[in-house]
Design a protein around this motif. Structure first.
Motif, PDB file in Angstrom:
ATOM      1  N   VAL A  32       0.858  -1.181   0.000  1.00 61.64           N
ATOM      2  CA  VAL A  32       0.000   0.000   0.000  1.00 61.64           C
ATOM      3  C   VAL A  32       0.892   1.228   0.000  1.00 61.64           C
ATOM      4  O   VAL A  32       1.816   1.346   0.834  1.00 61.64           O
ATOM      5  CB  VAL A  32      -0.917   0.017   1.235  1.00 61.64           C
ATOM      6  N   LEU A  33       0.650   2.133  -0.931  1.00 60.63           N
ATOM      7  CA  LEU A  33       1.396   3.375  -1.036  1.00 60.63           C
ATOM      8  C   LEU A  33       0.425   4.532  -0.880  1.00 60.63           C
ATOM      9  O   LEU A  33      -0.563   4.629  -1.610  1.00 60.63           O
ATOM     10  CB  LEU A  33       2.104   3.465  -2.383  1.00 60.63           C
ATOM     11  N   TYR A  39       4.949  13.548   0.797  1.00 59.77           N
ATOM     12  CA  TYR A  39       5.514  12.407   1.523  1.00 59.77           C
ATOM     13  C   TYR A  39       4.844  11.135   1.027  1.00 59.77           C
ATOM     14  O   TYR A  39       3.649  11.112   0.696  1.00 59.77           O
ATOM     15  CB  TYR A  39       5.301  12.553   3.022  1.00 59.77           C
ATOM     16  N   ASP A  40       5.665  10.075   1.004  1.00 56.17           N
ATOM     17  CA  ASP A  40       5.156   8.756   0.621  1.00 56.17           C
ATOM     18  C   ASP A  40       5.146   7.867   1.854  1.00 56.17           C
ATOM     19  O   ASP A  40       6.139   7.785   2.603  1.00 56.17           O
ATOM     20  CB  ASP A  40       6.032   8.127  -0.458  1.00 56.17           C
ATOM     21  N   TYR A  41       4.011   7.196   2.029  1.00 50.65           N
ATOM     22  CA  TYR A  41       3.861   6.246   3.144  1.00 50.65           C
ATOM     23  C   TYR A  41       3.585   4.878   2.530  1.00 50.65           C
ATOM     24  O   TYR A  41       2.632   4.705   1.764  1.00 50.65           O
ATOM     25  CB  TYR A  41       2.703   6.649   4.056  1.00 50.65           C
ATOM     26  N   SER A  44       2.496  -2.754   4.172  1.00 48.21           N
ATOM     27  CA  SER A  44       1.788  -3.918   3.614  1.00 48.21           C
ATOM     28  C   SER A  44       0.287  -3.745   3.808  1.00 48.21           C
ATOM     29  O   SER A  44      -0.172  -2.938   4.624  1.00 48.21           O
ATOM     30  CB  SER A  44       2.274  -5.203   4.295  1.00 48.21           C
ATOM     31  N   LEU A  45      -0.459  -4.522   3.057  1.00 52.83           N
ATOM     32  CA  LEU A  45      -1.913  -4.428   3.142  1.00 52.83           C
ATOM     33  C   LEU A  45      -2.410  -4.818   4.526  1.00 52.83           C
ATOM     34  O   LEU A  45      -3.332  -4.200   5.080  1.00 52.83           O
ATOM     35  CB  LEU A  45      -2.561  -5.315   2.070  1.00 52.83           C
TER      36      LEU A  45
END
Length: 417
Positions: A32-33, A39-41, A44-45
């Motif tokens: 998951v992005l 900002y990028d976070y 995992s799902l």
């Protein structure tokens, strides 16, 4: 609703748990992005789902804490209303109407108890004579509980002898289909407004829904059948309604009497005479025998012969002897009418026989004894002891009234001449 909501919530959790378990076992946890504000976070799902659940849990806890005082107050109010409802109904039963109305007014805030509380409050207001307060209580329903409101409004209208208003309340589309109590009130309102035939036609539905006890329905069946016959406007309608009645209902004495009276009023003398004769031949009834001799049916000779035939089977019938006395008087057979009137009096016929006896004596010129007979008719009608008759040659100008004093001919209203 609470149970259904809990079941749905558990089903959603079960599906979500199964989905997460499938991803963990398969080794593919997804990616998951989230990009926001430069900002990028990434996560995992499974982690994203876990964070979302934690956020939802935190929001739920905040909401629960903020709404706790309001929920507590609402529960207290509902509990208070539920406690006031039984107290108010007991007060209504005991006749403390003002206290009952006050207690029940506090119970209308709870949606679960509103209908019962408001109806009981309306009854309390009506019982203490405040019709305006009762009507305001009904208006408080608004669009809620339409059937309960219609029944309460119909009860008040019938108690106030306004059957048309009761029908208007019960025929409200929102109140349909009417419950058993509403159906019974509608039939009662129809009968009270001169539509007894329509009330009679509702008996089948009333029996099917057990709206009233069987004995009460049987009584209403005979009463409404008799009323529908009295309301017939012509001979054809009278005949059709009579033929539509079951044989058991037609054999009921009040129903037969109603048919005969209406037929006689419409000039259908033969039908009236035949119905009474058939009913009396089937089952003897003193009241029908009195009507047979009293109704203006004509055919006096035929009725005298029929009564004499019945007299052989019922020699001690006061109604039959009175009928023969009246029929003899119709034919101006005064001595015969006098003899039958004497026999009827001996059998306890009472007022009617004394009147016929007075008519017979007056027609034969014996005014003194005629006055005594009429005075005795009054005494018998009031349940007082009758006076002994004087000899034929005495009392030519006086009559002994009810208080024992002498009443002259000029004191009579109208005077006898």
């Amino acid at each position: 609703m609470t149970v259904l909501r809990n079941v749905l919530f558990l089903l959603v959790l079960a599906v979500l748990g199964a989905f997460i378990a499938h991803m963990l076992l398969s080794g593919d946890t997804g990616h998951v992005l989230v990009r926001y504000g430069g900002y990028d976070y990434t996560a995992s799902l499974v982690e994203a789902i876990g964070v979302a659940l934690l956020v939802l849990l935190a929001l739920w806890l905040v909401w629960a804490l903020l709404s706790f005082p309001f929920r507590t107050w609402n529960r207290r109010r509902d509990r208070h209303a539920r406690l006031r409802l039984p107290e108010g109904m007991v007060a209504l039963h005991e006749g403390h109407y003002s206290r009952a109305e006050k207690l029940l007014a506090e119970a209308v805030d709870d949606p679960d108890t509103e209908a019962a509380a408001r109806i009981s409050a309306v009854q309390a207001a009506w019982a203490r004579g405040d019709g305006a307060a009762a009507r305001r209580g009904l208006e408080g329903f608004g669009d809620r509980h339409p059937a309960a409101r219609a029944i309460a409004a119909a009860e008040l209208a019938l108690a106030d002898e306004r059957p048309t208003d009761a029908l208007v309340a019960l025929d409200t589309p929102a109140a349909q289909p009417l419950p058993p109590r509403g159906l019974a009130l509608r039939a009662e309102a129809l009968a009270a407004s001169g539509q007894a035939m329509q009330a009679y036609e509702l008996l089948g539905a009333l029996r099917q829904q057990h709206a009233l006890p069987k004995e009460r329905l049987d009584d209403l069946e005979a009463r409404w059948a008799a009323a529908s016959l009295r309301e017939a406007e012509d001979e054809n309608l009278l005949a059709s309604r009579w033929e539509a009645l079951p044989k058991g209902v037609r054999a009921d004495a009040p129903v037969t009497a109603a048919y005969a009276e209406r037929a006689a009023a419409l000039g259908w003398q033969e039908a009236a005479t035949r119905s009474l004769e058939q009913a009396l031949d089937t089952r003897w009834d003193e009241k029908l025998a009195i009507r047979y001799g009293a109704l203006p049916l004509g055919r006096s000779e035929h009725r005298i012969a029929t009564c004499e035939r019945w007299l052989a089977k019922h020699p001690g019938s006061p109604a039959l002897l009175l009928a023969l006395a009246r029929l003899s008087a119709e034919q101006s057979q005064w001595q015969r009418a006098e003899d039958y009137a004497h026999r009827a009096i001996d059998q306890g016929a009472g007022t009617g026989a004394w009147e016929v006896l007075g008519d017979a004596w007056l027609a034969q010129g014996d005014e003194g004894r005629a006055r005594y007979a009429y005075a005795n008719a009054l005494r018998a009608g009031r349940g007082q002891p009758v006076a002994a008759l004087p000899p034929r040659d005495s009392g030519a100008g006086t009559v002994m009234p009810l208080d024992g004093e002498v009443m002259r001919d000029r004191d009579l209203d109208p005077p006898l001449r």
